[in-house]
Write an enzyme that holds these catalytic residues in place. Sequence first.
Site, PDB file in Angstrom:
ATOM      1  N   LEU A  28      45.611  44.783  42.678  1.00  0.00           N
ATOM      2  CA  LEU A  28      45.258  46.201  42.542  1.00  0.00           C
ATOM      3  C   LEU A  28      45.161  46.871  43.902  1.00  0.00           C
ATOM      4  O   LEU A  28      45.480  48.044  44.056  1.00  0.00           O
ATOM      5  CB  LEU A  28      43.911  46.332  41.826  1.00  0.00           C
ATOM      6  CG  LEU A  28      43.910  46.114  40.315  1.00  0.00           C
ATOM      7  CD1 LEU A  28      42.482  46.103  39.801  1.00  0.00           C
ATOM      8  CD2 LEU A  28      44.712  47.186  39.622  1.00  0.00           C
ATOM      9  N   GLY A  29      44.673  46.141  44.883  1.00  0.00           N
ATOM     10  CA  GLY A  29      44.518  46.727  46.209  1.00  0.00           C
ATOM     11  C   GLY A  29      43.835  45.762  47.139  1.00  0.00           C
ATOM     12  O   GLY A  29      43.219  44.782  46.724  1.00  0.00           O
ATOM     13  N   GLY A  34      38.133  42.167  51.011  1.00  0.00           N
ATOM     14  CA  GLY A  34      38.862  41.255  50.150  1.00  0.00           C
ATOM     15  C   GLY A  34      39.954  41.958  49.378  1.00  0.00           C
ATOM     16  O   GLY A  34      40.324  43.101  49.666  1.00  0.00           O
ATOM     17  N   ASP A 144      27.086  54.484  49.285  1.00  0.00           N
ATOM     18  CA  ASP A 144      28.492  54.658  49.627  1.00  0.00           C
ATOM     19  C   ASP A 144      29.249  55.358  48.498  1.00  0.00           C
ATOM     20  O   ASP A 144      30.380  55.019  48.198  1.00  0.00           O
ATOM     21  CB  ASP A 144      29.131  53.299  49.926  1.00  0.00           C
ATOM     22  CG  ASP A 144      30.442  53.438  50.691  1.00  0.00           C
ATOM     23  OD1 ASP A 144      31.277  52.519  50.588  1.00  0.00           O
ATOM     24  OD2 ASP A 144      30.646  54.467  51.365  1.00  0.00           O
TER      25      ASP A 144
END
Length: 697
Positions: A28-29, A34, A144
């Site tokens: 996915l990315g 990670g 965040d």
Amino acid sequence: MAPQGNTGAGAEAELPEYAGHYRLESCLGSGGMGVVHVARSASGMKLAVKVVHTEFAKDPEFRGRFRQEVAAARKVSGAFTASVVDADPDAERPWMATLFIPGPTLSDEVKRNGPMAPAELRRLMAGLAEALRDIHRVGVVHRDLKPSNVLLAEDGPKVIDFGISRPKDSELRTETGKLIGTPPFMAPEQFRRPREVGPAADIFALGSVMVHAATGRGPFDSDSPYVVAYQVVHDEPDLTGVPQNLAPLIVRCLAKEPEDRPTPDELMRELRSVAASYDTQAFIPAQRTGDEPGPGPRKPASRPRRRPPGKAALAAVAAVLVLAGVLACVQMLGDGGGTAAKGGDKRTAAASGFVGWESNPVPKGTGAVQCSYGTRQLVCARPGTVFALDPSDGTLRWQRSVAESSPSKAPAVGGGFVQPMVDEGRRLEALDPASGKARWRRTLPAHHALQLAGGTLLLTLLDGTVTGVDAATGATKWSRRMPGQPMPTFVSFAGDPLAYTMNLSGDASTTRVTAVDPATGAVRWDARLNGNLTPVGVQDGSVFFLATDNLYGDTDAVVRYTPASRSSDRVKLPVARSDAQATVHGNVVYVLATNGSLDAVDTDAGKRLWTLETSVSRGSVPVADARHVYFTAADGRLLAVDAAEGRLVGQTPARLGSNSGTVAGALPKPVLADGHVYATAPDGTVFAVDARKPSDW
């Protein structure tokens, strides 16, 4: 979790086929910590699995933080988050599996289709308010929240990535230029008072996210993160284009003071008055074509935005904000600071007869210079280069290219040779201290951890095997696994014959500490101590640790363990410190936090002796002698604090050079030797001052 483009082919290639029982299907990315994969369980359930990068899997402190992220994500799993299905923080490559949530991130949605329509904005704000209510109820602060951490699912927005797990070099910008923090979505207190960040910071972020959703930009806008940081603290938000009925609520969310912002419950009440009812259509916004107009620009009824100051003024004030108050420190010191010498010219001699100096031995290099002292010289490394300087005047004695095995930290001296410390290179060399020529070489595996302890290099492989390598010859002394330490990485301290490795328990309540004789690999003692502990020094047979809490990783206590008596003493800090680093002198531990708070903790007396707000946003690991505590700042200053009284007594000029637009990911600590302090700066300068005369700096 959100579908994202793959941003690192190298990172994807290194991933395993499985994480636990879950087969990894596609990427996915890839991010700083990670790689996130689409995965399937044995029953066919679709999951999103985050697998930690190898480099962080080797770091015990990072593993502890990852455990905290898993624990926080499990606590808040519910209607507004991606529920945790399984996790293994102790795996060779730690991983966490959550339910797969179809739908774009808010960031991708706005990028593809432009600002949201007013009805969509109301639903988004209500959903985020509900999510924050549930997150805050279980004692978690996200810290965040931003568009890329909001998924737009059919049943409403989902908040992901709780920001609990972050590497030690997180800052506004690393040396490579990668933006780690997101200033437009950070509250003013995150810049001014990081240790006081609470739930209200998430409300500020919610307000910024809503402006982005409504306009395609943030409420504070600039190409420079430092200018944005200044605007967040001092300027009024620009709400041009925000629907008039939502603007007053968003203005309240963006209040400068936390107590002036609404709670999630107050937001939900007020949103009910904005719209008497919400429709029940799918949440994911319909994609617009180029012919469909978005919401037109509107100037809501809000406080006028002040005109930003000129570029020069902004640069000066932003430097004060982000790089920690140079002017404040100068005012404290009066006119005592000296002027930096140029091009290696010698400075005025101090009363002791030592002449301070500065040198830029690798002017075309990039990255921080890291140094240590040994074989009567200063041995230093900059990415691609190792070199030695004469400690008396900074003259370059020799220089060697190490492009194939770039050092990851300061060189060490062991076995009579200079040892470049490489954690990712494939070749280990021992260099002649007189010439820099290689005297022996050894091939290394692709991924490993390396630590010099006495005359032995401790090499840890990914399977947990530790090999002791003779620093004088490169020969293997011993190889073994450490009981109770599945992935041992070591720390050692000058003058101490032992090396230490730690393993945090699954619930982060205890730390197993193993002390090893590096010459033989024999375990000298092994203890399980309460808390999440990080060793910071050894004095008179006792090991000193910082203890961090299990939620945010803030340091809340200092611990002294004496193995001879198996006794443990804990001194609680009155205020928890964020991303703290420390050094030990005698029985006093000096703790420096990211916001510049410096505490002196006497472990004999069991209390804090003094505290000082140094106005440095981020400092290096401190070092100390009987008189002073020394540390460097992100702008290249070296500061000295009186160890007995806790007052600032000296500092050098800032040395940012052409790197003024970046902040180093890690700040090299000063080196104390023979009554002198040696330090480095972001502009590549290495300099020396008299440790006994900080007022003359």
